[in-house]
Design a protein around this motif. Structure first.
Motif, short mmCIF file in Angstrom:
data_model
loop_
_atom_site.label_atom_id
_atom_site.label_comp_id
_atom_site.label_asym_id
_atom_site.label_seq_id
_atom_site.Cartn_x
_atom_site.Cartn_y
_atom_site.Cartn_z
N GLY A 1 0.82 -1.21 0.00
CA GLY A 1 0.00 0.00 0.00
C GLY A 1 0.85 1.25 0.00
O GLY A 1 0.52 2.25 -0.67
N LEU A 2 1.97 1.22 0.76
CA LEU A 2 2.87 2.38 0.80
C LEU A 2 3.46 2.66 -0.58
O LEU A 2 3.55 3.81 -1.01
CB LEU A 2 3.98 2.11 1.81
CG LEU A 2 5.04 3.23 1.95
CD1 LEU A 2 4.38 4.52 2.44
CD2 LEU A 2 6.14 2.80 2.93
N LYS A 3 3.83 1.60 -1.28
CA LYS A 3 4.39 1.77 -2.64
C LYS A 3 3.37 2.41 -3.58
O LYS A 3 3.71 3.30 -4.36
CB LYS A 3 4.82 0.42 -3.20
CG LYS A 3 6.06 -0.16 -2.53
CD LYS A 3 6.44 -1.49 -3.20
CE LYS A 3 7.70 -2.08 -2.57
NZ LYS A 3 8.06 -3.39 -3.18
N PHE A 4 2.13 1.94 -3.48
CA PHE A 4 1.10 2.51 -4.36
C PHE A 4 0.80 3.95 -4.01
O PHE A 4 0.53 4.77 -4.89
CB PHE A 4 -0.18 1.65 -4.30
CG PHE A 4 -0.13 0.42 -5.17
CD1 PHE A 4 -0.09 0.54 -6.54
CD2 PHE A 4 -0.14 -0.86 -4.62
CE1 PHE A 4 -0.05 -0.58 -7.35
CE2 PHE A 4 -0.11 -1.98 -5.42
CZ PHE A 4 -0.06 -1.85 -6.80
N ARG A 5 0.84 4.28 -2.71
CA ARG A 5 0.59 5.67 -2.33
C ARG A 5 1.71 6.59 -2.81
O ARG A 5 1.47 7.71 -3.28
CB ARG A 5 0.42 5.77 -0.81
CG ARG A 5 -0.93 5.26 -0.32
CD ARG A 5 -1.19 5.64 1.13
NE ARG A 5 -0.30 4.93 2.04
CZ ARG A 5 -0.53 3.71 2.52
NH1 ARG A 5 -1.64 3.06 2.15
NH2 ARG A 5 0.31 3.14 3.35
N GLU A 6 2.96 6.12 -2.70
CA GLU A 6 4.08 6.90 -3.25
C GLU A 6 3.93 7.08 -4.76
O GLU A 6 4.19 8.15 -5.31
CB GLU A 6 5.41 6.20 -2.94
CG GLU A 6 5.79 6.23 -1.47
CD GLU A 6 7.09 5.47 -1.21
OE1 GLU A 6 7.59 4.83 -2.16
OE2 GLU A 6 7.60 5.52 -0.08
N LEU A 7 3.49 6.02 -5.38
CA LEU A 7 3.29 6.09 -6.84
C LEU A 7 2.19 7.08 -7.19
O LEU A 7 2.32 7.85 -8.15
CB LEU A 7 2.95 4.70 -7.37
CG LEU A 7 2.73 4.60 -8.89
CD1 LEU A 7 4.02 4.92 -9.62
CD2 LEU A 7 2.25 3.21 -9.26
N SER A 8 1.12 7.07 -6.41
CA SER A 8 0.01 8.01 -6.70
C SER A 8 0.48 9.44 -6.50
O SER A 8 0.08 10.34 -7.25
CB SER A 8 -1.19 7.70 -5.81
OG SER A 8 -0.88 7.90 -4.44
N THR A 9 1.35 9.66 -5.50
CA THR A 9 1.89 11.00 -5.30
C THR A 9 2.70 11.44 -6.51
O THR A 9 2.55 12.56 -7.02
CB THR A 9 2.78 11.03 -4.03
OG1 THR A 9 2.01 10.62 -2.90
CG2 THR A 9 3.35 12.42 -3.81
N ASP A 10 3.58 10.56 -6.96
CA ASP A 10 4.37 10.87 -8.17
C ASP A 10 3.47 11.13 -9.37
O ASP A 10 3.71 12.05 -10.16
CB ASP A 10 5.32 9.71 -8.49
CG ASP A 10 6.60 9.79 -7.68
OD1 ASP A 10 6.62 10.57 -6.71
OD2 ASP A 10 7.57 9.08 -8.00
N ALA A 11 2.43 10.31 -9.50
CA ALA A 11 1.54 10.47 -10.65
C ALA A 11 0.81 11.81 -10.60
O ALA A 11 0.63 12.49 -11.62
CB ALA A 11 0.54 9.32 -10.70
N GLN A 12 0.38 12.19 -9.39
CA GLN A 12 -0.32 13.48 -9.26
C GLN A 12 0.58 14.64 -9.63
O GLN A 12 0.18 15.57 -10.34
CB GLN A 12 -0.84 13.63 -7.82
CG GLN A 12 -2.01 12.71 -7.50
CD GLN A 12 -2.34 12.69 -6.02
OE1 GLN A 12 -1.65 13.28 -5.19
NE2 GLN A 12 -3.41 11.99 -5.66
N TRP A 13 1.86 14.56 -9.16
CA TRP A 13 2.80 15.63 -9.52
C TRP A 13 3.13 15.59 -11.01
O TRP A 13 3.35 16.62 -11.65
CB TRP A 13 4.09 15.52 -8.70
CG TRP A 13 3.94 16.20 -7.35
CD1 TRP A 13 3.79 15.60 -6.16
CD2 TRP A 13 3.91 17.60 -7.12
NE1 TRP A 13 3.66 16.52 -5.15
CE2 TRP A 13 3.74 17.78 -5.73
CE3 TRP A 13 4.00 18.73 -7.94
CZ2 TRP A 13 3.67 19.04 -5.14
CZ3 TRP A 13 3.93 19.98 -7.34
CH2 TRP A 13 3.76 20.14 -5.98
N GLY A 14 3.16 14.40 -11.56
CA GLY A 14 3.39 14.29 -13.00
C GLY A 14 2.29 14.98 -13.79
O GLY A 14 2.55 15.64 -14.80
N ILE A 15 1.03 14.82 -13.29
CA ILE A 15 -0.10 15.47 -13.98
C ILE A 15 -0.02 16.98 -13.83
O ILE A 15 -0.18 17.72 -14.82
CB ILE A 15 -1.43 14.93 -13.42
CG1 ILE A 15 -1.56 13.42 -13.75
CG2 ILE A 15 -2.62 15.71 -13.99
CD1 ILE A 15 -2.71 12.75 -13.03
#
Length: 1629
Positions: free
Chosen positions: A846-860
């Protein structure tokens, strides 16, 4: 012979007289003999009395010899007769001196040449009358020597010849006759030939009476015959004289005669003499090499002059007639010229060399493809495309044309070019058997186009996918559907029957498409009946239901309606009826108002009719009003709207209603069957709730219907619908099973154990299939959901739950890896993954996916600002600071966003704000230095940027670092100004500077010509900086530019790279190109080396090792192949190895670096190999093709033709150094050359030849190319090593190379090599024997190899100790039926000089019997120098057969080989030492049958008999066409061994024309000039001049006279008129 040997009876009396010089003997027979004591010759024999009747009675009683004073002696013989005086009268009157005077008298008569008297005297006195004939013959011999050919003396010498013939007939002494015929100086050639024939006949008649024995006389006669033939052929009968003939006969130095003729320029004579005597010198290697060189040079001249093809001698020696034609085509640069060049030169060459034109053109196309198609990515990218097309256009044979097109098709790179496409289509339209082959290739190419037309881009289909594609094509129902489906089926080798079956089914469905509606209507009627029963109390509803029932009854009669339509009966069809929706609505109404007894069945019916509605929505619109999916959804149920998100809508293939709706309604009829009997309360008929007994007959039909429908949905990519359907249908079946098995024991009692097991098995099997399908389906749907623009997160999460926990996370991460920079998709996946991890309590996941979602949001968010988040995406938090520079440099960046970014990723806010402030201040100045669209916009931006920077200063915790940084910037600016002031630019201002001046409306200052612009450098971008500096790069300016780059903190790597590229392009590359065009010099090599070192220093300074390797490789690619490229690649290898060493073992780049290093190693080896080939001038296409296989290349190099050539002719200097090349290639490719050498030695020195396979090689090792390669191979090794190894091979039984058994053949080859490589002293030291003994050993093992081949066990010792003649005769006796044995016997006889006539007679017969004609020709030439063998009866027959057999086996039209054999036969006629015995008329007839009149005439000219020869030639010339003969002389006899004889034939033909004055035969032909030259050379132009003047033109006659006068050194006046020239000639001036 003694007197005693001459006496026939007993002697009665003897007595000596004349002081013991003579012996008088009286025999009892009555004979009285006078014998010369010294010579033991009987001088006189006479019978004075008759023999007594009594054997014991003496005939002579006494012999009294009385000598008187006159030196005369008287004899008194007394007998026992009654009257002794009866004999005394004869004896008593004879003086003693009368006996010696008989011989004296005879001698005196002979001395006085009174031969008639001498003959009578000798006969009278019983003397040797043959002595008289011999003396007379010798006297004639002397007279003949003094005679001449003068016509005035012809009667005289002819009488002498006749006398000699007459005398010789009387002489019985054959030896005397033979010697006489040989020594006599006969006046004419004909007489000489006649007398030699006479001598030969005398000897043969004598030999016929006895066994075949050796005869010196016959040998000498045959030898003289051969010499006479040689004299005639070389000098002609006109130069014959007795003295010249005897001198020629006795001459033993034939080479001296040849050289003499060469010095005098008589090449024809010299060549003929050489042909007749070359058997004596054929082993002279220099002569063979000289002949080869002359032939090659002659061919080269012909190629250049006649065929316009210029080749180097070294190239020509590698070619044959076929490849020379290829070179002719290669030299045609313009394809449009090919037809004319073919007609003018190439076709002529092919015809003259008997080459098959059409086949050869096809071979050239194939050769062109092999050489050129592999060099380009597309077949017809190069210029040779048009050449191939032009050659095809020259073909006329349609079979070969199709072969050529096929070859091009197979070699062409897909996709085909327009030219290939047009070529293939053109030939596909033809009527030819090979069109099928074209079609097969063409169909594969067309398949891709065909499938693309249906939206299918994948061509590599699996077997199970092919039928799906076929069905899809057929469903499109376009005019070409069936045809296209068949094409696909044929391409993938499917049965046409299957395709036609599918099409028929489809057509039936279309004709009976409304059949499914019957089942729908039937279901509707049943439902309406139920509704009518329910609505009894509600009249309005009841009326509505009854009306609907009536309507559906009409629909239910659609089988009948179809029949009516078929019979053209007009009917009324309901329009606009949506049956599936209406059925579902009716079922829903039934469920809401039905009694409890019907509720379960009604609900089950609702559920499945809803599925039917969903299926119908996925169908096309058809004639009955069923709408496509797009028509639905405008009036959705609120519950449905609330329950399901509208984000995901699966994009599948539209379903065929007639395929799916009948199945679903059939399934409904099985799931909810109508009750045909009375039902009990709460009794259900639907499958989930019915009893096991009732459901037994429903489960299997339900499963079949489910399977059929699922297959259709899968094929149409309706995965969502399929998932819903399979879950619902499986639930129904499971519910049926569970409802009947609430209690195991009770169920067993009710239904029985068998039924339970069967039911459980069915359900478990269905469960396994359903689980597999659901998981596969869920995975597919998960991909589809995430690929939507708006992702239904809840639906995706639901699909995830259908998959195993481990698999689902793996699938999600794979989707993320493939998403690249699609941050919206990644965000959706990460949110689903986070939620899923929470459900499964996977904290770390879950932590990995949350970090990934953070990166994705900043990417957007950053993507909207144009900032790429990719460099730090999915990286550690600490790496996020690498993006700060891009953030602060973005003009639209907000302070709050910067701070939020720092907060999210835990970055130092002060450092980021300080960088932001500095960037804003820099941009403020940059707006001045860089220039905007207008001055106003620049002025507007300046205060805004400054204000923005000032607003951020208070946000800093401390301003100290900011002040220090700004001070540093100021110091940097001052330092750059200092460098720019001291630097003088080397190039004019760039466009960027002019653009800046124009935008700011200022003039470019003069200083700009010598100084670099400060503003554009300091305040500009890195891009502008490099634009300015790119023109300033040089070795001299580099130090200053390096300092400026360091101050500006621009990438030094970029500077190093740019400088390296600049120096390479401007300095190094031109020198390298120049080096390829001219010979290298030491100075140029030094300059190149120095520049290369400078560039390498730049590349070594690059910090990024990957970049350094990339640039080095890029530069190396532009270096021409050779040693410098090899060095450059070696440097690239060093950089790549350095890069690899700096990469941690776990780093992902390590694999990339290793792959690059491996690739570089391969390229380095290939380039190095090619450089070696170039250096040694071996860079031919053949070798360049295999540079990737160095070991194979080395083997090929050792098969280079120059190796054989240099072994044969060591004086050549232009041979490539194969050894050096092989060593260098082995070094570059790290190959153990020693192993390659050993392998080649074993292959070539000890070939594995089966017994009897190539026996000829045993005796012709000098012609063995493999052995020559061994010899060359061993030259590379120390002579001590090579000689020792060969010595071991030659004397051992096994080899150390491959542990193979060494045969005598192997040992022979080894020793042969040893003789070639080592000198006499080395060989003697190895064998410890004299060289002659070693040579003898070689001969012995050569013969032993043949014995070995014949499986005759014999040891070396036995062979050496055996008497050779006995061994040979034994071998002949036991093995004469084997061809190899016959050859072995022949070789043994030649080697050990066994010239037994009987044996050789048999050998020649056997060699003929085994049809070993080429070998027999060699043998005959070899024994031609053994004159004693000429008397073998089969000798002349063998020559005859050797000459005739090739002619008998040939037929018109002659092939090149047959024509060569015909030439060889004529050469054999010239060389035959017993040509007088040949049937040359028969040979001539065979040549005439083969349409070779020139050869036939040559045979007639070689006939031995003058009169017969003259008559035959005269008749032949009267019937032949001179032009044909002259043409054949030019084509077949103008060069080579027949050239000299060709000259004689040509002279004969031309002289015949001149004598007959038939000049018109050659007029207006190319041979007329030949005739003119001939008459000038023979000083006989008068008749031709008359012909020209009278029959042609005066001008031509004057031209001939002018040329002749110039030829004689008496040129005519230049201004003389033709008539004057003619008058002067005729007057003799």
């Amino acid at each position: 012979m003694s007197s005693g040997e001459r006496l026939n009876t007993e002697v009665d009396v003897v007595g000596l007289c004349q002081e013991g010089k003579f012996l008088l003997v009286g025999e009892r027979s009555g004979n009285l003999h006078l014998i010369h004591v010294t010579s033991k010759q009987t001088l006189l024999t006479n019978a004075f009395v008759q023999k007594a009747n009594d054997e014991n009675r003496r005939t002579y009683q006494n012999l009294v010899i009385e000598k008187d004073g006159s030196n005369e002696e008287e004899f008194l013989l007394t007998t026992e007769a009654d009257s002794p005086s009866s004999v005394t009268w004869y004896v008593m009157t004879m003086a003693s001196s009368h006996f010696p005077s008989v011989s004296t008298r005879l001698s005196r008569l002979l001395h006085k040449h009174r031969f008639a008297e001498a003959e009578s005297f000798a006969i009278q006195f019983g003397l040797d009358v043959e002595l008289v004939y011999k003396v007379k013959s010798n006297h004639i011999l002397e007279k003949l020597a003094l005679s001449s050919m003068d016509a005035s003396e012809q009667t005289e010498w002819q009488q002498l010849v006749d006398d000699a013939k007459e005398n010789l007939h009387k002489i019985q002494d054959d030896e005397f006759v033979v010697n006489y015929c040989l020594k006599a100086q006969w006046i004419t050639y004909e007489t000489t030939q006649e007398m030699l024939n006479y001598a030969k006949t005398r000897l043969l008649k004598k030999e016929d009476k006895t066994a075949l024995i050796y005869s010196d006389g016959l040998k000498e006669v045959l030898r003289a015959h051969a010499k006479l033939t040689t004299f005639y052929g070389a000098f002609g009968p006109e130069k014959f004289s007795g003295s010249s003939w005897i001198e020629f006969l006795n001459n033993e130095d034939d080479l001296k005669d040849i050289f003499l003729q060469l010095k005098e320029g008589n090449l024809v004579c010299a060549q003929y003499l050489w042909l007749r005597h070359r058997k004596d010198y054929q082993n002279t290697e220099e002569v063979c090499q000289l002949r080869t060189l002359v032939n090659n040079l002659r061919e080269l001249i012909t190629l250049h002059r006649k065929y316009n093809c210029k080749l180097a001698l070294s190239d020509f020696e590698k070619e044959n007639t076929t490849t020379i034609v290829f070179r002719m085509f290669d030299k045609v640069l313009a394809p449009e010229l090919i037809p004319s060049v073919l007609e003018k030169f190439i076709r002529v060459y092919m015809r003259e060399h008997d080459l098959q034109e059409e086949e050869l053109l096809l071979l050239y196309i194939e050769d062109l493809l092999n050489r050129c198609s592999s060099k380009s990515t597309s077949l017809f990218e190069t210029a040779w495309e048009a050449k191939a097309m032009a050659v095809i256009a020259c073909l006329s044979d349609t079979d070969l044309i199709f072969d050529a097109v096929l070859k091009i098709m197979y070699a062409a790179v897909v996709p085909w070019s327009a030219a290939v496409e047009q070529l293939v289509k053109q030939h596909l339209e033809m009527d030819h058997p090979k069109v099928k082959l074209l079609q097969e290739s063409y169909k594969l190419m067309e398949m891709k186009k065909l499938l693309r037309g249906y939206g299918i881009r994948e061509v590599n289909l699996l077997n199970k996918e092919i039928m799906r594609v076929v069905r899809y094509i057929l469903k499109q129902d376009v005019p070409s559907s069936l045809e296209d489906a068949l094409k696909v089926a044929q391409a993938f080798m499917l049965s046409d029957d299957e395709i036609y079956s599918l099409r028929i089914i489809d057509l039936i469905d279309r004709e009976q498409g409304k059949a499914w509606r019957m089942s729908v209507a039937k279901t509707s009627v049943d439902i309406l009946k139920i509704l009518c029963d329910i609505q009894k109390d509600n009249l309005q509803k009841k009326d509505e239901c009854e009306e609907m029932l009536k309507l559906f009854k009409e629909v239910a009669s659609l089988q009948k309606l179809c029949q009516m339509l078929a019979d053209n009966v007009p009917v009324t069809v309901p329009v606009g009826l949506n049956l599936p929706s209406m059925i579902h609505n009716l079922a829903s109404q039934a469920a809401t108002i039905c009694s409890p007894d019907f509720l379960l069945d009604a609900l089950e019916l609702c559920k499945h009719t809803l599925m039917a509605v969903e299926l119908s929505r996925q169908c096309q619109m058809d004639d009955c009003g069923i709408l496509m999916k797009a028509s639905f959804g405008t009036h959705k149920d609120p519950y449905e709207e609330w329950s399901y998100s509208d984000f995901f809508s699966e994009d599948g293939i539209v379903l065929e209603s007639q395929m799916v709706l009948p199945v679903i309604y059939e399934l409904i009829s099985f799931l909810v069957p109508l009750a045909e009997s009375k039902r009990y309360p709460l009794e259900s008929t639907s499958l989930p709730y019915c009893s096991l007994n009732e459901g037994d007959g429903l489960v299997l039909p339900v499963i079949n219907s489910i399977s059929a429908l699922l297959q259709n949905l899968q094929e149409s990519s309706q995965w969502e619908l399929a998932l819903r359907f399979v879950v619902g249908s499986f639930g129904t079946c499971l519910q049926h099973s569970v409802s009947n098995f609430m209690n195991a024991s009770l169920s067993e009692k009710l239904f029985g154990e068998t039924a339970l097991v069967k039911s459980r098995h069915v359900v478990m099997e269905l469960k396994e299939k359903a689980v597999i399908f659901i998981r596969e389906n869920a995975t597919t749907l998960l991909h589809k959901v995430f690929n939507c623009r708006l992702v239904d997160l809840d639906l995706a999460l639901g699909y995830c739950t259908l998959l195993p926990q481990k698999d689902v996370f793996e699938n999600l991460w794979k989707l993320i890896d493939k998403a690249w920079q699609n941050y919206d998709k990644i965000l959706a996946i990460s949110l689903v993954g986070s939620e899923l991890a929470s459900l499964y309590r996977e904290i770390e996941m879950g932590l990995k996916f949350r970090e990934l979602s953070t990166d994705a949001q900043w990417g957007i968010r950053l993507g909207k600002l144009g900032i790429s988040f990719q460099p730090v995406f999915r990286q550690h938090f600490l790496t996020k600071k690498e993006l700060i520079k891009a953030l602060v440099e973005n003009i639209d960046m907000d302070t709050s966003l910067i701070l939020e970014y720092c907060s999210t990723f835990q970055l130092d806010c002060d450092a980021v704000l300080q960088l932001f402030i500095e960037t804003l201040l820099h941009n403020t100045n940059a707006s001045q230095g860089q220039g905007d669209a207008s001055m106003d916009s620049a002025k507007r931006r300046h205060p805004k940027l400054l204000a923005k920077a000032l607003e951020m200063v208070p946000l800093l915790t401390s301003t100290k670092d900011l002040v220090i940084s700004l001070s540093g910037i100021l110091h940097k600016a001052l330092s750059i100004l200092k460098h720019l002031k001291s630097y003088r630019r080397i190039s004019p201002p760039v466009d960027l500077e002019y653009q800046y001046m124009l935008e700011h409306v200022i003039t470019l200052p003069s200083a700009a010509q010598t100084r670099l612009p400060f503003h554009l450098i300091f305040f500009g971008t890195a891009q502008n900086f490099w634009k300015i500096l790119s023109t300033e790069l040089s070795e001299e300016s580099f130090p200053t530019l390096l300092l400026i780059s360091k101050l500006m903190k621009f990438s030094l790597d970029t500077l190093y790279v740019s400088t390296a590229k600049h120096v390479f392009e401007k300095k190094l590359k031109p020198k390298l190109l120049k080096l390829t065009q001219a010979k290298s010099s030491t100075l140029m090599n030094k300059e190149i080396t120095k520049i290369t070192q400078t560039i390498e220093s730049y590349l070594l300074s690059i910090v990024n090792p990957e970049w350094a390797v990339a640039i080095a490789i890029s530069l190396a690619q532009d270096i021409p192949e050779g040693s410098f490229k090899m060095s450059a690649l070696k440097f690239c290898l060093y950089l790549a190895e350095r890069w690899l060493q700096n990469i941690p073992s776990q780093d992902e780049k390590r694999e990339k670096a290793e792959a690059l290093l491996k690739k570089l190693h391969i390229q380095y080896r290939r380039s190095g190999t090619e450089a070696v080939l170039i250096a040694h001038k071996l860079n031919t296409e053949e070798y360049l093709r295999v540079i990737g296989k160095p070991a194979h290349l080395i083997v090929s190099l050792y098969e280079h033709p120059s190796i054989n050539q240099r072994i044969q002719n060591s004086s050549g200097t232009d041979y490539p150094d194969i050894h050096a090349a092989a060593k260098e290639i082995a070094e570059v490719n790290e190959i153990n050359l020693e192993k390659v050498w050993d392998m080649l030695l074993e292959k070539w020195l000890c070939p594995s030849i089966k017994p009897g396979e190539k026996p000829s090689e045993l005796f012709e090792l000098q012609e063995d190319e493999a052995l020559r390669r061994v010899q060359y191979l061993l030259l590379s090794r120390p002579i001590d090593y090579s000689s020792r190894m060969l010595f071991v091979f030659a004397t051992s039984t096994t080899t150390t190379l491959g542990m193979h058994q060494l045969t005598f053949a192997h040992r022979t080859r080894a020793l042969q090599c040893l003789f070639y490589l080592a000198d006499k002293e080395t060989i003697e030291s190895l064998f410890k024997k004299p060289i002659e003994e070693v040579k003898s050993y070689l001969k012995c093992i050569t013969f032993l190899a043949s014995f070995e081949t014949l499986n005759i066990p014999i040891t070396y010792e036995l062979f050496c100790n055996s008497p050779k003649e006995g061994m040979i005769k034994g071998l002949w006796k036991n093995h004469s039926h084997e061809s190899m044995a016959v050859r072995l016997v022949t070789e043994l006889c030649l080697e050990y000089k066994i010239y037994d006539l009987h044996l050789w007679n048999g050998l020649l017969q056997k060699l003929l019997g085994f049809n070993m004609i080429p070998y027999l020709r060699k043998v005959l030439k070899a024994i031609s120098s053994i004159h004693s063998l000429w008397q073998v009866p089969y000798f002349s027959k063998a020559w005859q057969r050797v000459i005739q057999i090739p002619l008998l086996s040939a037929s018109c039209p002659l092939s090149p080989d047959q024509l060569s054999d015909c030439s060889e036969s004529l050469i054999a006629v010239l060389e035959c030492p017993v040509s007088d015995d040949l049937d040359l008329i028969g040979v001539a007839r065979q040549y005439i049958q083969l349409e070779l009149p020139a050869f036939a005439l040559a045979c007639l000219m070689l006939m031995p008999h003058s009169e017969k020869r003259h008559w035959q030639i005269k008749n032949f010339l009267g019937s032949c066409d001179p032009q044909v003969i002259l043409k054949q002389l030019e084509e077949h006899m103008n060069t080579g061994q027949l050239a000299g004889f060709s000259h004689q034939i040509k002279s004969l033909i031309l002289n015949n024309i001149i004598s007959k004055k038939e000049f018109g035969i050659l007029a207006k032909t190319k041979y007329f000039q030949m005739l003119k030259m001939h008459v000038m050379n023979t000083n006989n132009i008068t008749e031709l001049v008359n012909y020209l003047a009278n029959d042609l033109s005066l001008d031509e006659a004057s031209v001939l006279i002018t040329e002749y006068s110039k030829h004689c050194g008496k040129p005519v006046p230049p201004d003389a008129a033709p008539c004057e020239i003619l008058k002067m000639f005729l007057s003799g001036l």
